[in-house]
Scaffold this motif. Structure first.
Motif, PDB file in Angstrom:
ATOM      1  N   ASP A 169      53.857  -0.356  36.021  1.00  0.00           N
ATOM      2  CA  ASP A 169      53.427   1.034  36.166  1.00  0.00           C
ATOM      3  C   ASP A 169      52.001   1.112  36.701  1.00  0.00           C
ATOM      4  OD1 ASP A 169      55.825   2.001  35.224  1.00  0.00           O
ATOM      5  OD2 ASP A 169      55.140   2.231  33.163  1.00  0.00           O
ATOM      6  N   HIS A 170      51.115   0.272  36.171  1.00  0.00           N
ATOM      7  CA  HIS A 170      49.720   0.300  36.616  1.00  0.00           C
ATOM      8  C   HIS A 170      49.601  -0.157  38.070  1.00  0.00           C
ATOM      9  CE1 HIS A 170      48.365  -0.022  32.153  1.00  0.00           C
ATOM     10  NE2 HIS A 170      48.640   1.218  32.503  1.00  0.00           N
ATOM     11  N   LEU A 171      50.401  -1.122  38.458  1.00  0.00           N
ATOM     12  CA  LEU A 171      50.393  -1.571  39.848  1.00  0.00           C
ATOM     13  C   LEU A 171      50.850  -0.446  40.771  1.00  0.00           C
ATOM     14  CD1 LEU A 171      50.001  -3.856  41.908  1.00  0.00           C
ATOM     15  CD2 LEU A 171      52.369  -4.543  41.449  1.00  0.00           C
ATOM     16  N   HIS A 172      51.875   0.283  40.347  1.00  0.00           N
ATOM     17  CA  HIS A 172      52.346   1.415  41.151  1.00  0.00           C
ATOM     18  C   HIS A 172      51.259   2.471  41.302  1.00  0.00           C
ATOM     19  CE1 HIS A 172      54.661   4.792  42.615  1.00  0.00           C
ATOM     20  NE2 HIS A 172      54.279   5.491  41.563  1.00  0.00           N
ATOM     21  N   VAL A 173      50.576   2.800  40.202  1.00  0.00           N
ATOM     22  CA  VAL A 173      49.508   3.804  40.266  1.00  0.00           C
ATOM     23  C   VAL A 173      48.387   3.336  41.185  1.00  0.00           C
ATOM     24  CG1 VAL A 173      47.714   4.971  38.918  1.00  0.00           C
ATOM     25  CG2 VAL A 173      50.043   4.800  38.010  1.00  0.00           C
ATOM     26  N   LEU A 174      48.006   2.076  41.048  1.00  0.00           N
ATOM     27  CA  LEU A 174      46.941   1.512  41.888  1.00  0.00           C
ATOM     28  C   LEU A 174      47.263   1.694  43.373  1.00  0.00           C
ATOM     29  CD1 LEU A 174      44.284  -0.329  41.633  1.00  0.00           C
ATOM     30  CD2 LEU A 174      45.825  -2.210  42.194  1.00  0.00           C
ATOM     31  N   GLU A 175      48.505   1.402  43.733  1.00  0.00           N
ATOM     32  CA  GLU A 175      48.899   1.457  45.143  1.00  0.00           C
ATOM     33  C   GLU A 175      49.203   2.878  45.599  1.00  0.00           C
ATOM     34  OE1 GLU A 175      52.134  -1.320  45.175  1.00  0.00           O
ATOM     35  OE2 GLU A 175      50.806  -3.069  45.390  1.00  0.00           O
ATOM     36  N   ASP A 176      49.906   3.649  44.766  1.00  0.00           N
ATOM     37  CA  ASP A 176      50.298   5.000  45.161  1.00  0.00           C
ATOM     38  C   ASP A 176      49.082   5.903  45.343  1.00  0.00           C
ATOM     39  OD1 ASP A 176      52.608   7.023  45.398  1.00  0.00           O
ATOM     40  OD2 ASP A 176      51.349   7.960  43.861  1.00  0.00           O
ATOM     41  N   ALA A 177      48.098   5.764  44.455  1.00  0.00           N
ATOM     42  CA  ALA A 177      46.892   6.595  44.544  1.00  0.00           C
ATOM     43  C   ALA A 177      45.854   6.027  45.500  1.00  0.00           C
ATOM     44  CB  ALA A 177      46.266   6.756  43.163  1.00  0.00           C
ATOM     45  N   ALA A 178      46.095   4.816  46.007  1.00  0.00           N
ATOM     46  CA  ALA A 178      45.109   4.133  46.853  1.00  0.00           C
ATOM     47  C   ALA A 178      43.746   4.101  46.164  1.00  0.00           C
ATOM     48  CB  ALA A 178      45.014   4.804  48.225  1.00  0.00           C
ATOM     49  N   ILE A 179      43.744   3.616  44.921  1.00  0.00           N
ATOM     50  CA  ILE A 179      42.512   3.539  44.132  1.00  0.00           C
ATOM     51  C   ILE A 179      41.523   2.602  44.815  1.00  0.00           C
ATOM     52  CG2 ILE A 179      41.571   2.661  41.947  1.00  0.00           C
ATOM     53  CD1 ILE A 179      44.070   3.741  40.571  1.00  0.00           C
ATOM     54  N   GLU A 180      40.293   3.058  44.917  1.00  0.00           N
ATOM     55  CA  GLU A 180      39.250   2.279  45.589  1.00  0.00           C
ATOM     56  C   GLU A 180      38.426   1.453  44.611  1.00  0.00           C
ATOM     57  OE1 GLU A 180      37.072   4.948  48.290  1.00  0.00           O
ATOM     58  OE2 GLU A 180      38.804   6.281  48.109  1.00  0.00           O
ATOM     59  N   LEU A 181      38.188   2.006  43.417  1.00  0.00           N
ATOM     60  CA  LEU A 181      37.441   1.306  42.372  1.00  0.00           C
ATOM     61  C   LEU A 181      38.213   1.450  41.079  1.00  0.00           C
ATOM     62  CD1 LEU A 181      33.835   2.714  43.035  1.00  0.00           C
ATOM     63  CD2 LEU A 181      34.748   0.534  43.828  1.00  0.00           C
ATOM     64  N   LEU A 182      38.376   0.351  40.344  1.00  0.00           N
ATOM     65  CA  LEU A 182      39.054   0.405  39.053  1.00  0.00           C
ATOM     66  C   LEU A 182      38.111  -0.110  37.978  1.00  0.00           C
ATOM     67  CD1 LEU A 182      41.525   0.859  37.260  1.00  0.00           C
ATOM     68  CD2 LEU A 182      42.246  -1.480  37.793  1.00  0.00           C
ATOM     69  N   ALA A 183      37.716   0.788  37.073  1.00  0.00           N
ATOM     70  CA  ALA A 183      36.897   0.405  35.920  1.00  0.00           C
ATOM     71  C   ALA A 183      37.834   0.062  34.771  1.00  0.00           C
ATOM     72  CB  ALA A 183      35.960   1.542  35.530  1.00  0.00           C
ATOM     73  N   PHE A 184      37.631  -1.105  34.156  1.00  0.00           N
ATOM     74  CA  PHE A 184      38.554  -1.532  33.109  1.00  0.00           C
ATOM     75  C   PHE A 184      37.807  -2.086  31.904  1.00  0.00           C
ATOM     76  CE2 PHE A 184      37.856  -5.352  35.599  1.00  0.00           C
ATOM     77  CZ  PHE A 184      37.820  -6.371  34.658  1.00  0.00           C
ATOM     78  N   ASP A 185      38.497  -2.032  30.771  1.00  0.00           N
ATOM     79  CA  ASP A 185      37.981  -2.508  29.489  1.00  0.00           C
ATOM     80  C   ASP A 185      38.278  -4.002  29.381  1.00  0.00           C
ATOM     81  OD1 ASP A 185      37.528  -3.132  26.855  1.00  0.00           O
ATOM     82  OD2 ASP A 185      38.728  -1.497  26.021  1.00  0.00           O
ATOM     83  N   PRO A 186      37.265  -4.868  29.422  1.00  0.00           N
ATOM     84  CA  PRO A 186      37.534  -6.312  29.401  1.00  0.00           C
ATOM     85  C   PRO A 186      38.054  -6.805  28.053  1.00  0.00           C
ATOM     86  CG  PRO A 186      35.180  -5.914  29.251  1.00  0.00           C
ATOM     87  CD  PRO A 186      35.821  -4.583  29.499  1.00  0.00           C
ATOM     88  N   ASP A 187      37.804  -6.054  26.981  1.00  0.00           N
ATOM     89  CA  ASP A 187      38.282  -6.476  25.670  1.00  0.00           C
ATOM     90  C   ASP A 187      39.799  -6.373  25.559  1.00  0.00           C
ATOM     91  OD1 ASP A 187      35.654  -6.877  24.932  1.00  0.00           O
ATOM     92  OD2 ASP A 187      35.439  -4.873  24.063  1.00  0.00           O
ATOM     93  N   ARG A 188      40.396  -5.448  26.295  1.00  0.00           N
ATOM     94  CA  ARG A 188      41.842  -5.231  26.211  1.00  0.00           C
ATOM     95  C   ARG A 188      42.587  -5.625  27.489  1.00  0.00           C
ATOM     96  NH1 ARG A 188      43.486  -1.250  22.376  1.00  0.00           N
ATOM     97  NH2 ARG A 188      42.078  -1.365  20.581  1.00  0.00           N
ATOM     98  N   PHE A 189      41.933  -5.525  28.642  1.00  0.00           N
ATOM     99  CA  PHE A 189      42.681  -5.582  29.888  1.00  0.00           C
ATOM    100  C   PHE A 189      42.148  -6.584  30.911  1.00  0.00           C
ATOM    101  CE2 PHE A 189      43.409  -1.286  28.177  1.00  0.00           C
ATOM    102  CZ  PHE A 189      44.792  -1.327  28.071  1.00  0.00           C
ATOM    103  N   ALA A 190      41.491  -7.635  30.460  1.00  0.00           N
ATOM    104  CA  ALA A 190      40.975  -8.634  31.403  1.00  0.00           C
ATOM    105  C   ALA A 190      42.112  -9.313  32.158  1.00  0.00           C
ATOM    106  CB  ALA A 190      40.135  -9.671  30.655  1.00  0.00           C
ATOM    107  N   GLU A 191      43.141  -9.774  31.450  1.00  0.00           N
ATOM    108  CA  GLU A 191      44.269 -10.428  32.116  1.00  0.00           C
ATOM    109  C   GLU A 191      45.031  -9.440  32.985  1.00  0.00           C
ATOM    110  OE1 GLU A 191      46.730 -12.412  29.311  1.00  0.00           O
ATOM    111  OE2 GLU A 191      45.148 -13.777  28.614  1.00  0.00           O
TER     112      GLU A 191
END
Length: 525
Positions: free
Chosen positions: A100-122
């Motif tokens: 789902d996250h990959l689809h959102v990344l591509e569908d929205a053409a996200i340019e910058l993704l800020a993420f929480d390294p404690d939960r979502f590093a992998e």
């Protein structure tokens, strides 16, 4: 915009944010549980620094900024920075799957993704393999991205200046599922954003002193509570996620006056063996919504918490508030009233329409249809689905309801097969596709079955391939891996065939009835 055109111009979320951060700056605005309080002044300066850091990382007005994080103050900081800078926020649900996250990344053409390294590093490392050019910004040290926090700390805080606003300009993409495939983005414009806040400020019952506990995702409904809290001079106490004991501890320790919960959270609190150990008497309002609540359990909750429940009904296409049921409208002696989603707010035109767009008589079922500034502009890059949702100049909610003599709406069914479980939307087709990918599955169907805890339990009926004997736990684990824990069926039933309509389609209405009557062999996990 010249002086004449500014004379009657309304204020939108960016201006409201800047105004709200211009007074009472020494008060505590945010307090992450287990962390240090953050004053309004400190939050304002963080918004400035993070906004500059986003620009230094390549963001421009209209850039699409993704956020993938558990609840932490930086989520609200980035949300606010996007408003001030004119970026488009694209939140990813923290309980979503990698697909789902990959689809959102591509569908929205996200340019910058800020993420929480404690939960979502992998997770971020896996997403970085996408073909979409995207810079990954970590909210702390992490090998999977540049450290946005360090970059922000290197900036000098500057006064916040709200941009000139075009009410039709997008400020947010909110992804929702679809029965025919991948999630689709609802384009939120500044006109819609202003309506969300206006209705919340005017029609919601807020305590005189707002000390709000946040345990719903700040990437989604939790964030919608921020501006009203700011403008009312309140504070937000933030939990990373929902945990019944931690919620009750926070309510007692911080003397919480309001909290937003989905029904499954209310059930979890009431049913917890330690419920009676905590002083929850400071609660003045429990805002609840996102899915239906069982009237018997709502009556029980009122008995345990007191008359503090305020219901809001809306959907992502008309965010947060189409109708409300106020605290004193919860009549515990009237099960139909407790099954209601309240009365429409006065800022919208709400009608129950038949398939010919004619209003149905009182007491007759019709689809909840909405007009007004709260209604979405469109779905991103989906003109056919937009036309269907807005056919005839109405937003078609897909919810079928009846209206009583006092104007209260009671939802009796949904036109589509969407399942609402624990306050989250689950679309059967996506679960069915995941189940059908197992080599032992010939066909399957997924429906929602009423459940005391979840509102609806995701339930699957599977027809095995000849000679195969799939294991329920293995199938559930497959869906959990592919789609995430929310979409994973609570129960798997096995059958030799599925009921069909005269047109050869799976008859889900009959299927639900047979499941409710326990006509299937039960194989649960």
């Amino acid at each position: 915009m010249n002086g004449a055109s500014q004379l009657h111009a309304p204020l939108y979320q960016p201006q409201l944010l800047v105004q709200g951060l211009s007074r009472d700056l020494d008060r505590t605005l945010l307090h992450p549980v287990g962390g240090e309080p953050i004053s309004a002044r400190a939050f304002r300066d963080m918004v400035s620094r993070y906004g500059q850091a986003l620009v230094a990382s390549g963001a421009r007005r209209g850039s699409r900024i993704g956020v993938l994080s558990a609840n932490r103050p930086e989520v609200l900081v980035i949300t606010a920075a996007c408003l001030v800078n004119g970026h488009i926020l694209v939140p990813m649900h923290p309980a979503g799957s990698l697909d789902d996250h990959l689809h959102v990344l591509e569908d929205a053409a996200i340019e910058l993704l800020a993420f929480d390294p404690d939960r979502f590093a992998e997770h971020a490392a896996a997403l970085s393999g996408s073909a979409t050019p995207c810079s990954f910004l970590s909210l702390g040290p992490c090998a999977s991205g540049s450290d946005l926090s360090v970059l922000a700390d290197s900036m000098a805080a500057a006064p916040l200046v709200a941009p000139q606003i075009d009410p039709d300009e997008p400020y947010r993409f909110s992804y929702t599922g679809g029965t025919t495939g991948k999630p689709k983005a609802i384009v939120g414009t500044h006109r819609t954003g202003r309506a969300v806040v206006e209705i919340q400020m005017a029609s919601w019952e807020w305590p005189s002193q707002v000390r709000q506990l946040v345990c719903a995702p700040l990437s989604h409904a939790g964030a919608a509570m921020f501006l009203p809290t700011l403008l009312r001079g309140g504070s937000m106490i933030i939990l990373p996620d929902f945990d019944p004991v931690k919620v009750m501890e926070a309510i007692e320790y911080h003397r919480i006056t309001c909290v937003m919960l989905v029904p499954t959270m209310i059930y979890a609190l009431m049913d917890h063996p330690r419920f009676g150990e905590y002083d929850l008497s400071s609660l003045e309002t429990v805002f609840y919504g996102a899915s239906s609540i069982l009237p018997s359990r709502l009556k029980e909750a009122i008995g345990k918490f007191g008359p503090v429940f305020f219901q809001f009904y809306g959907q992502a296409e008309a965010p947060m508030t189409i109708s409300v049921m106020r605290r004193d409208e919860h009549d515990i002696e009237d099960p139909l009233r407790l099954a209601s989603c309240g009365r429409p707010v006065p800022w919208l035109t709400v009608a129950l329409l038949d398939e010919n767009l004619a209003e149905v008589p009182e007491g007759e079922p019709g689809e909840i249809c909405v007009r007004g500034p709260l209604v979405m502009e469109r779905y991103h890059d989906r003109p056919a689905q937009t036309a269907e949702a807005l056919a005839g100049g109405w937003l078609h909610s897909g919810d079928i309801a009846v209206r009583d003599a006092k104007g209260f709406l009671r939802i009796v069914d949904r036109k589509k097969d969407m399942i609402i479980t624990g306050g989250f939307n689950v679309y059967p087709r996506e679960v069915e596709d995941a189940l059908a990918s197992h080599p032992a599955v010939a066909t399957c169907a997924v429906v929602g079955i009423p459940d005391d805890r979840w509102g609806e339990a995701v339930t699957a009926v599977v027809v095995p391939r000849a000679g195969e004997k799939p294991v329920a736990a293995e199938l559930i684990a497959l869906v959990r891996e592919r789609k995430g824990p929310i979409q994973a069926p609570k129960t798997i039933h096995f059958a030799t065939a599925l009921p069909l309509t005269s047109l050869g389609k799976i008859d889900k209405k009959r299927l639900r009835a047979e499941l409710a009557a326990a006509a299937w062999e039960l194989n649960d996990a």
